[in-house]
Design a protein around this motif. Sequence first.
Motif, short mmCIF file in Angstrom:
data_model
loop_
_atom_site.label_atom_id
_atom_site.label_comp_id
_atom_site.label_asym_id
_atom_site.label_seq_id
_atom_site.Cartn_x
_atom_site.Cartn_y
_atom_site.Cartn_z
N GLU A 182 -4.00 -7.45 -3.15
CA GLU A 182 -4.63 -7.02 -2.08
C GLU A 182 -3.53 -7.70 -1.04
OE1 GLU A 182 -8.53 -7.47 -1.11
OE2 GLU A 182 -9.30 -6.44 -3.16
N ASN A 185 0.01 -6.04 -1.20
CA ASN A 185 0.25 -4.76 -0.76
C ASN A 185 0.04 -4.55 0.53
OD1 ASN A 185 0.84 -2.63 -2.31
ND2 ASN A 185 -1.08 -2.04 -2.97
N GLU A 189 2.49 -2.61 3.30
CA GLU A 189 2.06 -1.48 4.21
C GLU A 189 2.53 -1.98 5.55
OE1 GLU A 189 -2.11 -0.97 3.13
OE2 GLU A 189 -1.36 0.91 2.53
N GLN A 194 5.82 1.71 0.68
CA GLN A 194 4.84 2.44 0.12
C GLN A 194 4.14 1.45 -0.80
OE1 GLN A 194 4.55 5.50 0.41
NE2 GLN A 194 2.65 5.72 -0.90
N PRO A 195 2.94 1.20 -0.82
CA PRO A 195 2.02 0.37 -1.37
C PRO A 195 1.97 0.66 -2.88
CG PRO A 195 0.51 1.55 -0.28
CD PRO A 195 1.98 1.98 0.15
N THR A 336 -3.24 2.04 10.31
CA THR A 336 -3.63 2.66 9.20
C THR A 336 -5.02 3.23 9.20
OG1 THR A 336 -2.45 0.69 7.87
CG2 THR A 336 -4.54 2.00 6.73
N THR A 355 -9.66 3.26 2.36
CA THR A 355 -8.66 3.45 2.95
C THR A 355 -7.94 4.91 2.81
OG1 THR A 355 -6.15 2.69 2.90
CG2 THR A 355 -7.28 2.69 0.91
N HIS A 357 -4.78 5.48 3.86
CA HIS A 357 -3.24 5.00 3.58
C HIS A 357 -2.35 5.58 4.94
CE1 HIS A 357 -3.81 3.25 -0.04
NE2 HIS A 357 -4.10 4.17 -0.64
N ASN A 358 -2.27 6.73 5.21
CA ASN A 358 -1.33 7.22 5.93
C ASN A 358 -1.65 8.71 6.43
OD1 ASN A 358 0.24 8.90 4.06
ND2 ASN A 358 0.86 6.88 3.25
N GLU A 361 -1.29 11.31 3.66
CA GLU A 361 -2.71 11.37 2.67
C GLU A 361 -3.54 12.27 3.27
OE1 GLU A 361 -4.58 10.10 -0.96
OE2 GLU A 361 -2.48 10.36 -0.36
N LYS A 384 -10.83 4.26 -2.78
CA LYS A 384 -10.29 5.42 -1.97
C LYS A 384 -10.80 6.62 -2.18
CE LYS A 384 -7.10 5.94 -6.25
NZ LYS A 384 -5.83 5.93 -6.71
N ALA A 421 4.65 5.69 7.64
CA ALA A 421 3.60 5.06 8.84
C ALA A 421 3.88 5.51 10.25
CB ALA A 421 3.70 3.67 8.49
#
Length: 670
Positions: A182, A185, A189, A194-195, A336, A355, A357-358, A361, A384, A421
């Motif tokens: 975590e 990652n 981010e 990219q995670p 985020t 999350t 993410h972006n 997504e 997620k 992002a």
Amino acid sequence: MSPQEAKKLIESLTSELQQHNYNYYVLAMPSISDLEFDQMLKQLSELEKEFPEYQDPNSPTLKVGGEITKSFKTVKHKYPMLSLGNTYSEQDLIDFDTRVRKAIGDDFEYVCELKFDGLSMSLTYNNGKLSQAVTRGDGTKGDDVTTNIKTIKTIPHKLKGMGYPEEFEIRGEVFMHRAAFEKLNAEREENGEQPFANPRNFASGTVKMQDSGEVAKRPLDCFLYFLYGNNLPFKTHWESLQAVKSWGFKVSEHIRLCSNINEVLDFIHDFDNERFKLSFDIDGIVIKVNNYAQQQELGFTAKSPRWAISYKYKAQEVETRLLSITYQVGRTGAVTPVANLQPVQLAGTTVKRATLHNANEIERLDVREGDTVLVEKGGEIIPKIISVNLDKRPAGLHKTVYIQNCPECGTELIRKAGEVAWYCPNDISCPPQIVGKMQHFTSRKAMNIDSLGDETIVQLFNSGLLRTIADIYSLSDKKTELLLLDRMGQRSVNNLIAGIEASKNNPFEKVLFGLGIRYVGETVAKKLVQHFKNIDRLIAANTEELVAVNEIGTRIAESVIDYFAEPAHIYQIEQLKAAGLQFEIEEKEIVFESDKLEGKTFLISGVFAQFGRAELKDLIEANGGKIVSSISAKLNFLVAGDNMGPAKLKKATDLSIPIITDNELLEMLK
């Protein structure tokens, strides 16, 4: 110190440090402090540099990495790494048990183990020393990753005790704990990278990195679970597991010897919920017939052993309602999106947020506030949203439009070409960015101010005592104000000031990393410091000069230039200089071994099998040569290794500059 005294001390320190590593990483029972361990390790490292002929090939100093692997050699497995048959059905396990009984009778036992979600690894030991580490690959052959695997603290370089075979292989699983995943990652981010989808991918990617020094920075772990070899002194798998623990290997405590299939099913049921309390990922349970002779009698199919099977748990998913989408701003300004959910039980915990993410997504899922969504714990870690139940979508829900302004300071967001992002560019006065930068600056890998923790920084920011990194060094003049704050007694304030004062001795590379320039991590900071020597030269550098530094690309160069183009950043650096922080490195006096290269200029590019680039640089300078950072008509020699950039090669060829190998450089010095 005489050579014999050095040899004796190196052997003593090596043995002692190996024992401390075992106590800490395998037994989880440290017997000395981290500081004492680090001091011993430093002493050993210095002795090995002075007396390299006495360095043990399996020295604890090698666990910090540093070697470069330009390509991984393919190795054929002596014992094929077959995959296990697997099932999601308990009835299939009962059928498996029936087949085993039909083949070998009723007098046998099973061993149940956790099925780790990591990277399979085969380790070979000769005379008690690690000689090779190979990935599964296609099952018949894999990649030799020995240099990288040696950096993992839980894998012994040299075995303990007695009784191990002269040569054997031991199989295991390399993995990463959830907390480490975590954290790493989150850093990816924040840097616009990219995670990774799960810890397994992260561990796999780490093991295949070329620089073992970078591998050593990522906290990998390893459980060992099966022994291979000729004439092993054991009759059962269970017996071998107890033995390998005594040799120094880390074996999971979660194993069980079962006398029948009902006990196996009990173990599976126990871990259906217990797995969520583990610090690492599992995706099932492995069941093996215990007795080696019975394993041989059962034999193999073309793909898997007939004496083992794995039971896989179904991924836990649950539907809930998406209440709202909010946005968080990180240290680097990365924004985020977060899904706020109707609270729901999932994988042993109450999930309220997930999350997204972006922006990409959100667009892919077409998720909208008010939707019924299917939530899963990705890799059993981060909740997620995996899909939207369109059948339950209420009429009139508006399509989600990604925000255009920072939710904290109102600044218009930006997104650079090729990045996923969105960022808030206002790193001067956006509150979460300011706090995040100060937390990064004081972190262990940067200025290491233990007495100024994350919560304390938030408290000082909210009270108005901290507004920039430079304000940290004015806190010694504000003791009265500090004493008025909650949880700030005289002792706490004194420790705080002492920690800040001590941080002034940190080297330039730590200060540069601590500034939090986007894309400038630990490694990049070191390369910039080694090349430019002081902050003023770095500030004055243009794009061409920056990209001439090894491994510095256009993206990093532009980020550095943008950072120093901001007057507030330059003013902050001047304040930190005035406070006594280090913004240059000491120039070492070079003792010339010869003048054979006097008047000649060299540029080093690529990866070399025999030497690190720093070693080649030292060699050239020690013999009178000069290192330059870019190709021009004045360059005398380009020392070229593998993976050199094609642009450099073309430019050197066009200018008719001699291109030599590292071996040809050595010939020049003979």
